[in-house]
Design a protein around this motif. Sequence first.
Motif, PDB file in Angstrom:
ATOM      1  N   HIS A 261       0.326  -5.468   8.592  1.00  0.00           N
ATOM      2  CA  HIS A 261       1.273  -6.578   8.549  1.00  0.00           C
ATOM      3  C   HIS A 261       2.711  -6.103   8.414  1.00  0.00           C
ATOM      4  CE1 HIS A 261       1.667  -6.259   4.153  1.00  0.00           C
ATOM      5  NE2 HIS A 261       0.337  -6.146   4.120  1.00  0.00           N
TER       6      HIS A 261
ATOM      7  N   ASP B 141       0.881  -1.164   0.000  1.00  0.00           N
ATOM      8  CA  ASP B 141       0.000   0.000   0.000  1.00  0.00           C
ATOM      9  C   ASP B 141       0.914   1.208   0.000  1.00  0.00           C
ATOM     10  OD1 ASP B 141      -1.676   2.153   0.530  1.00  0.00           O
ATOM     11  OD2 ASP B 141      -2.949   0.987   1.883  1.00  0.00           O
TER      12      ASP B 141
ATOM     13  N   PRO C  88       0.726  -0.875   5.769  1.00  0.00           N
ATOM     14  CA  PRO C  88      -0.235  -1.890   6.212  1.00  0.00           C
ATOM     15  C   PRO C  88       0.127  -2.441   7.590  1.00  0.00           C
ATOM     16  CG  PRO C  88       0.668  -2.422   4.041  1.00  0.00           C
ATOM     17  CD  PRO C  88       1.459  -1.288   4.582  1.00  0.00           C
TER      18      PRO C  88
END
Length: 84
Positions: free
Chosen positions: A20, A13, A18
């Motif tokens: 994660h 992104d 993100p």
Amino acid sequence: MRLRVEFTTEPFDLDEVPAHALVAREVIEAAELDAVDVGPFGNTAEGPADAVLTAMDALLRKTLESGATRVSLQVNVIGEASGE
């Protein structure tokens, strides 16, 4: 044995980091590894085999739980551990 690991988590992104990716950073920075380099398109770390493998187990489990749909990693043997 000493290992070097390179890894990325996806999906990417470009507008916002993100969850994660944040989890991956936390795991790798908390591990007992040397030469940690965390970047936007790839991450590397080095250390004794046990430490690297333990960190990768945690990284895989936690990033997948945090929304990663793919984790790519490469592990290379870079030498013997100190004192061997």
